[in-house]
Structure formats: structure tokens, C-alpha cells
Design a protein around this motif. Sequence first.
Motif, PDB file in Angstrom:
ATOM      1  N   TRP A  42      40.781  63.696  68.712  1.00 53.36           N
ATOM      2  CA  TRP A  42      41.829  64.154  67.795  1.00 53.36           C
ATOM      3  C   TRP A  42      41.543  63.746  66.356  1.00 53.36           C
ATOM      4  CZ3 TRP A  42      44.959  67.600  69.710  1.00 53.36           C
ATOM      5  CH2 TRP A  42      45.362  67.551  71.044  1.00 53.36           C
ATOM      6  N   PRO A  43      41.689  64.657  65.389  1.00 50.17           N
ATOM      7  CA  PRO A  43      41.664  64.235  63.986  1.00 50.17           C
ATOM      8  C   PRO A  43      42.852  63.326  63.725  1.00 50.17           C
ATOM      9  CG  PRO A  43      42.234  66.573  64.175  1.00 50.17           C
ATOM     10  CD  PRO A  43      41.888  66.105  65.541  1.00 50.17           C
ATOM     11  N   LEU A  44      42.666  62.355  62.868  1.00 54.38           N
ATOM     12  CA  LEU A  44      43.680  61.318  62.656  1.00 54.38           C
ATOM     13  C   LEU A  44      45.066  61.874  62.320  1.00 54.38           C
ATOM     14  CD1 LEU A  44      44.261  58.290  62.522  1.00 54.38           C
ATOM     15  CD2 LEU A  44      43.549  58.346  60.115  1.00 54.38           C
ATOM     16  N   PRO A  45      45.184  62.894  61.454  1.00 51.13           N
ATOM     17  CA  PRO A  45      46.545  63.363  61.106  1.00 51.13           C
ATOM     18  C   PRO A  45      47.323  63.946  62.276  1.00 51.13           C
ATOM     19  CG  PRO A  45      44.917  64.169  59.536  1.00 51.13           C
ATOM     20  CD  PRO A  45      44.157  63.622  60.688  1.00 51.13           C
ATOM     21  N   LEU A  46      46.634  64.346  63.351  1.00 50.96           N
ATOM     22  CA  LEU A  46      47.297  65.024  64.461  1.00 50.96           C
ATOM     23  C   LEU A  46      47.272  64.223  65.756  1.00 50.96           C
ATOM     24  CD1 LEU A  46      45.912  68.645  63.941  1.00 50.96           C
ATOM     25  CD2 LEU A  46      47.987  67.631  62.994  1.00 50.96           C
ATOM     26  N   ALA A  47      46.645  63.065  65.746  1.00 49.29           N
ATOM     27  CA  ALA A  47      46.477  62.303  66.972  1.00 49.29           C
ATOM     28  C   ALA A  47      47.828  61.881  67.545  1.00 49.29           C
ATOM     29  CB  ALA A  47      45.622  61.069  66.705  1.00 49.29           C
ATOM     30  N   PRO A  48      47.989  61.951  68.862  1.00 56.49           N
ATOM     31  CA  PRO A  48      49.264  61.549  69.465  1.00 56.49           C
ATOM     32  C   PRO A  48      49.568  60.070  69.226  1.00 56.49           C
ATOM     33  CG  PRO A  48      47.588  61.902  71.153  1.00 56.49           C
ATOM     34  CD  PRO A  48      47.023  62.408  69.864  1.00 56.49           C
ATOM     35  N   PHE A  49      48.530  59.243  69.230  1.00 53.83           N
ATOM     36  CA  PHE A  49      48.602  57.835  68.841  1.00 53.83           C
ATOM     37  C   PHE A  49      47.404  57.567  67.937  1.00 53.83           C
ATOM     38  CE2 PHE A  49      50.667  58.128  72.978  1.00 53.83           C
ATOM     39  CZ  PHE A  49      51.862  57.453  72.760  1.00 53.83           C
TER      40      PHE A  49
END
Length: 573
Positions: free
Chosen positions: A464-471
Motif C-alpha cells: 500500500w502507498p502510505l497515504p492509503l494504507a489501512p495501517f
Amino acid sequence: MRQSKLLLPTMKEDPADAEVISHKLMLRAGVMRQLASGLYTWLPLGLRVLRKIETIIREEMNASGAQEVLMPVVQPAELWQDSGRWEKMGPEMLRLQDRHERDFCLGPTHEEVITDLFRREIQSYKELPVNYYQIQTKFRDERRPRFGVMRAREFTMKDGYSFHADQASFDATYQDMYNCYSRILTRMGLDYRAVEADTGNIGGANSHEFHVLAASGEDTIVYASAGPYAANLEKAESAPPQTRAEPSETMHEVDTPEQKTITAVCELLDMTADRTIKTLIVRGIDGPLAIILRGDHELNEIKAGKLPGVAQPFAFASDDEIIAATGTQPGSIGPVNSKIPYLVDREAAAISDFVCGANVDGKHLAGVNWVRDVDLEDAQIVDARNVMEGDPAPDGQGELKFLKGIEVGHIFQLGTVYSAAMDANVLDQDGQSLTPTMGCYGMGVTRLVAAVIEQNHDADGIAWPLPLAPFQLHVIALNYHKSDAVQAAADQLYSAAGERGLEVLLDDRDERPGVKFAEADLIGIPYRIVVGDRGLKNGVVEFKARGAAEATEVSLDAVLDQVLDQMLDQTTV
């Protein structure tokens, strides 16, 4: 969040019915589960990503001056009857009746609803322009749902609509929305292209699609190797040909008794397809109409459907219609002494000494030339083909190149199609009725989740790219239930990270290390801290960014600082 309490059902193997990597990984990583064909339940991990996408969209739309509304999914038939689309919409629109036998539909889109809101609430040109948007569920009864949420029946979409007193006002808002969409996709860390697109049956001069670049994309993006030009294949053009060579051959007839295709004719005559032309017969307004292409080119049906004299909807003539109009079987038709009118693609009009059908069954003509053998005075020269990689780009911008993309957004001009049909008028400065021009701005929210994964994964799972990561941070505690030291250190890290504003998932499960590491790679949280007895004896833990080749040992007291420093570096790139 403690992983032992999280609904996170992972899968070791790829589901048999999943075709693209995003669909496979969304199921394997516990992002969603299928309820029925094209219908999905979003699980906590996936919903956190979905909400982050919505937040970025909402922030940028609000910053652009658009106002958020929320319209019903269930829509009354009367609105669609007002616009004239109730009968025109095909089986993709799911119709239903309430207990009073009144007709409704599950909204596949919301032009009618927003236009009804406008006509009820906006009365004067002084209130224009206005720009409204929503993030809402849509339902389209796809014949063949596939690729997970990329072609689902129920999906979440951001759709926006603007109303304007004049074209200049629309153009300004259109540019604002173009810039807004660019900011949204940039903030998500996506590699994307905005391309010129066909406006469909709606018309209008302004239309751009936003594509996330991915090998699995269904759309072909055409771009110039040495300039800013970019367009969807449906819209793309090449630079027009410069000159046509003078004739060097005499027209003559050749026997082609079994050769009905360009490939077969070329094999018989030992020539290449770019020295032939093919004549395609389509249904015209006044009867069959011929469209002539170079033999190695493909007809662009979107372009062809907009050519003068072509009937709507676009359709090829049947064999019976062709024989009745030309007296010739398909496969032997050509422009020499043609019995029907023809349109000539500009590339076909630029070749000399070509081969074409002779309008006699089993015969072709070779050495044919325009003007000398075929009249061009009454024919229209058109652009009717799909461009090819390597074609010269418009305005001398190098060559055309192709990429694959997933369409995640589309902005375009609706004109007055809905405002006129639904009498959504306002009073102008002279007190006269004015029909506003509308703009439409769509972005697929659930589709974006799939597009993000298509662009951010490796052999082990999602990244996941950081801005969209679930955590943001995954703390993995080894032997959490057996080691007091590990449990104390992991719990302390979990609490401290939360206090410092990090979104943390603590793997406190009673699982083997190999299982924990494999699932951590699969779900793809950007940063990982591994807490184990061996490291704690030396006061260190292992720190690793998702995708990094190796983990590094960092002191327990300093590891959160390192996480935050790396996050800061990534957000300032």
C-alpha cells in the motif's frame, strides 16, 4: 488495532475465479468478500482504505469550491421519463416497483436527480455557477461482472455536476476539476495519465479520462514520445500524411477465386497489407455507405459512428444488404466504379499503386491509383482508423506510443441535454429563460482500490502507498503469549505509537513467525517492527519498510523516531 480481534480472513492460494492481480489480492488479503456475482462486502481492512480514498477526494473537491450532497440510490421513474432515458436505458438499469406498483430504479448514475434538485432550488443566473458532488453507491446490472471491483454491479462512485450560464464559466470549472483530479491522484501516490477522450453520444468539446497506468488495464492510452499529447485509443489521431506518390503501375485485374481477406490476397500476390485497401460497408442514413481503409489498419467504430452520413447507432451492413447494394459478395468490394458512396480514410487516400476489390466476385484490381482510376472529388477524406504504435504524433511530437491504463475518472461537458429536457431553466439578466450548460465529473472510488493494488504489489502481496494504507505500522510480536518481555515491549510500542498519531496494527496472535511474516507481506502495511526475545536481550527490534530487501536492527527506544522520519521523508518527496 489488535490483530487477534480484527476480522482479517486471509487466504494462502489464489481464488480460482479471480483473473487480475487486484482481485486475487483483495480476496487473499481479506480486503473484501464476494456476496454474489459483482457484489462485494468490504471487510475492515478494505474499508479503511476505501475511507482514506474518500477523504482525499472529499478534501480536494471541497477545496475546489464544490459542495457535497447525498442523493438517493433508489430513483423514481418519473425523472428518467422527463429526461427521455427510461426507455433508452438498457438492461444495465435495474428497475423495480414499490408496494403501490410505482416504478423506480437503482441509480446507475445521477444526472436526473441532480437536475431535478437544481430546477427546484436555483432560479436566477446570479446563483450560477454551482458545482455539487456526492460519494454514493451506484448499481449497474453488468451482463458479465469481472475483474473484482473493476467491473462490479454495485460500486461506490464520486460523481459531480456543475451548472453554468455560459461556456466561459464552464471552461473555468472544467479546468478546476482537471486540476482537482490531478491533485487527488498525485496525493494517492499513483502513476497516472490524463488523456483526451471521446465524449460519446453526449457531445461537447471537453472530455478527459484519468487512467492509472497498469498492464492489466482494459484501455489503451496513446501518447506522444516527444510532447504532451495523450489520448484514449478511441480518440487518438496521428499526424496526417504529407503527399501521395505519383502512379507507377497500370491498373489490371487479378484472379482471387478463394481470397476473401486482406491476408489471403497478400499471400497470393506476395505483398504487404499497407499496399492494399479494404472497403467496409456500414449502414448509412440513406442506405449502405462504404468506408475505405488501408489494408493494415483497423476501423475505429467510435470515430466512424460520427462520420457524415453514417446511421446511428453505428452498425455494419449485413451480407444481404451488401449484395443488394453492390451486386458483389463481401470480400471483393472496392471503390473503382463503386455503386455506393464512400468515405476515404486519409491514410488510404495517401497510397498509390494499391490493390482493392474489383466489385466482381473472385476478382481484385492491382496498380490502382486515386484520381486516375478512382474519383476523389466527391469523396470525403476522413479520419476513421485506430492509430498504430510508431505513427507520427500530431504537431511533430515524435512517435505515438501505447500504454495500458485503468480508467478511474472522467470529466466532460454534458451541454444542455438534461437541463433542456427537464426544463431546468433560470432567469437571465434580462428576465428571460436561460438553459444552463452542465458539466459532469466522475471518479470510481471502489475501482481506485483495485487500481492502487494493480500498481502497488509484488510477488508476496500488496504494498500500500502510505497515504492509503489501512495501517501505517505493523508491530509483529513473536511468541507474544509465551514471553513476558515480548508482550511488555510490544504493548508499550503499540501504546506509544498510538500516542504519537500512528495507525498501528499489533499482531498479538498465537501463530508461528513464518505465518505472521507471510501475512504481513500479503496485507502490505508500509512499515514493520518485529519484536522478539533475541533482539530484546540487546535492546533492539527489527525495522523494515515494505519492499525493502533487508530488515535493520534499531534500538527499541529509537525505532518509532525512525518510522516517523521515514514517513516524513516519503510524504515530502
